[in-house]
Design an enzyme around this catalytic site. Structure first.
Site, PDB file in Angstrom:
ATOM      1  NE  ARG A  15      -2.788   0.403   3.435  1.00  0.00           N
ATOM      2  CZ  ARG A  15      -2.120   0.621   4.570  1.00  0.00           C
ATOM      3  NH1 ARG A  15      -1.467   1.748   4.749  1.00  0.00           N
ATOM      4  NH2 ARG A  15      -2.100  -0.285   5.526  1.00  0.00           N
ATOM      5  CG  ASP A 141     -10.164  16.686 -13.214  1.00  0.00           C
ATOM      6  OD1 ASP A 141      -9.522  16.191 -14.159  1.00  0.00           O
ATOM      7  OD2 ASP A 141     -11.101  16.104 -12.642  1.00  0.00           O
TER       8      ASP A 141
HETATM    9  N1  PLP Z   1     -12.459  13.978 -13.410  1.00  0.00           N
HETATM   10  C1  PLP Z   1     -13.067  14.027 -14.613  1.00  0.00           C
HETATM   11  C2  PLP Z   1     -12.950  15.267 -15.440  1.00  0.00           C
HETATM   12  C3  PLP Z   1     -13.816  12.932 -15.061  1.00  0.00           C
HETATM   13  O1  PLP Z   1     -14.431  13.001 -16.267  1.00  0.00           O
HETATM   14  C4  PLP Z   1     -13.920  11.771 -14.255  1.00  0.00           C
HETATM   15  C5  PLP Z   1     -14.699  10.599 -14.680  1.00  0.00           C
HETATM   16  O2  PLP Z   1     -15.418  10.620 -15.660  1.00  0.00           O
HETATM   17  C6  PLP Z   1     -13.269  11.766 -13.009  1.00  0.00           C
HETATM   18  C7  PLP Z   1     -12.554  12.877 -12.630  1.00  0.00           C
HETATM   19  C8  PLP Z   1     -13.362  10.584 -12.096  1.00  0.00           C
HETATM   20  O3  PLP Z   1     -12.473   9.587 -12.505  1.00  0.00           O
HETATM   21  P1  PLP Z   1     -12.672   8.017 -12.225  1.00  0.00           P
HETATM   22  O4  PLP Z   1     -13.879   7.581 -13.010  1.00  0.00           O
HETATM   23  O5  PLP Z   1     -11.382   7.427 -12.726  1.00  0.00           O
HETATM   24  O6  PLP Z   1     -12.869   7.842 -10.765  1.00  0.00           O
END
Ligand code: PLP
Length: 347
Positions: A15, A141
């Protein structure tokens, strides 16, 4: 095996660390031009662990368009732990500034956003945060752009988050996430949290992700070429009322996208005449574009966010138009993709 009590050979427990995960993390860091990366079991695991940096009473300013799962985590889970959220239009730096409070510790943004493909000015928002005495952490993000198209840390962001499930993995066969940074103190805290909370990827997932990353540049170039062709085709189609793609001159932040991105990516959203019912007919009649959630893989996908990926924002200020169609344009032949959409629109 340890050489002696407390003297391990770099890996004491899987982990905490694993050699394949280390290889993936090093590769992710290099792609973002960063010093550190940490791997997680999913994009949501990366986001949730990042939020552990905050404590009760802290305030977060977030963009007014975001992945539904992020919104759900913020409003239905983390709000119960005393975190406060304001969702605002970060395309407007005045509004962004007005949303900041003395207890604002984080600014959270996707760019391009999911699913309305808004472009937020990473450098402008980072400058705003830097002027605040409380110096909120700026988190981007970067899932929709991928590090090949956009490097938020170089533009002043503090943390980059990815759902590696998408373009980084690239083949719709692995779920994963990552947090990437330059700051040593943030890395120390997040590495502690990665191990303490334990939402880590297994070595096989790390290996699949590494394999996907080898073709990231090739794939992103082809996604971008195909998406632009598809967006232009849709823009000229009489049944299409609105096309959203940052690479189109008609996109309100087209110039900003040109400035902060190498290219515009593979995601296109659009609406058709006849609203949700007509849109439903389109998404159920394509043959190459598969009706499916997720995005960023080599194969083209089509979906309706309001009924699928963004159900959790229904009735909220982040609600998306009921008839919106989102395409994840794959790397297939451009003409085949256009013909598939033309056929579905003709029904
Ligand atoms: N961030 C964005 C912009 C996403 O489109 C998504 C999922 O569609 C996520 C985060 C979440 O990712 P995960 O599905 O790998 O948990």
């Amino acid at each position: 095996m340890q050489d002696d009590l407390g003297q391990h050979k770099g890996y004491e427990y899987a982990r905490t660390g694993n050699p394949t995960r280390t290889a993936m993390e090093q590769c992710l860091a290099e792609l973002e031009g960063a010093r550190y990366a940490l791997g997680f079991a999913s994009g949501m695991a990366a986001i949730a662990t990042t939020m552990y940096l905050l404590k009760q009473g802290d305030h977060v300013v977030a963009g007014d368009d975001a992945y539904g799962g992020t919104y759900r985590l913020f409003t239905r889970v983390l709000s119960q732990y005393g975190l406060e959220f304001t969702f605002t239009d970060l395309t407007d730096l005045q509004k962004t500034k007005a949303a900041l409070r003395p207890n604002t510790r984080m600014i959270w943004l996707e760019t391009p956003t999911n699913p309305l493909l808004k472009i937020f000015d990473i450098a402008g928002i980072a400058r705003l945060a830097a002027q605040m005495p409380t110096r909120p952490i700026v988190v981007v993000d970067n899932t929709f752009a991928s590090p090949y198209l956009q490097q938020p840390l170089a533009l002043g962001a503090d943390l980059v988050v990815h759902s590696t499930t998408k373009y980084i993995g690239g083949h719709s066969d692995v779920i994963g996430g990552a947090v990437i940074m330059n700051d040593e103190e943030l890395h120390r805290r997040l590495k502690f949290l990665q191990n303490a909370a334990g939402a880590v990827p297994g070595p096989h997932d790390a290996w699949l992700t590494l394999r996907g990353m080898k073709t990231l540049a090739l794939r992103m170039d082809q996604h971008g070429r195909n998406a632009l062709a598809v967006a232009r085709f849709l823009e000229d189609h009489p049944q299409v009322t609105r096309v959203i793609y940052p690479g189109l001159e008609s996109h309100p932040q087209h110039e900003l996208a040109q400035k902060q991105m190498r290219n515009f990516g593979g995601m296109v959203s659009f609406e058709v005449q006849g609203g949700a019912e007509a849109a439903r007919a389109v998404v159920t009649h394509t043959r190459l574009f598969a009706l499916a959630e997720s995005l960023g893989g080599v194969e083209s996908l089509i979906e309706m966010p309001a009924a699928m990926t963004h159900l959790s924002v229904q009735g909220s200020p982040l609600e998306v138009p009921a008839g919106l169609i989102r395409l994840s344009v794959g790397i297939e032949d451009e003409q085949d993709l256009i013909e598939d959409l033309a056929m579905a629109l003709a029904r």
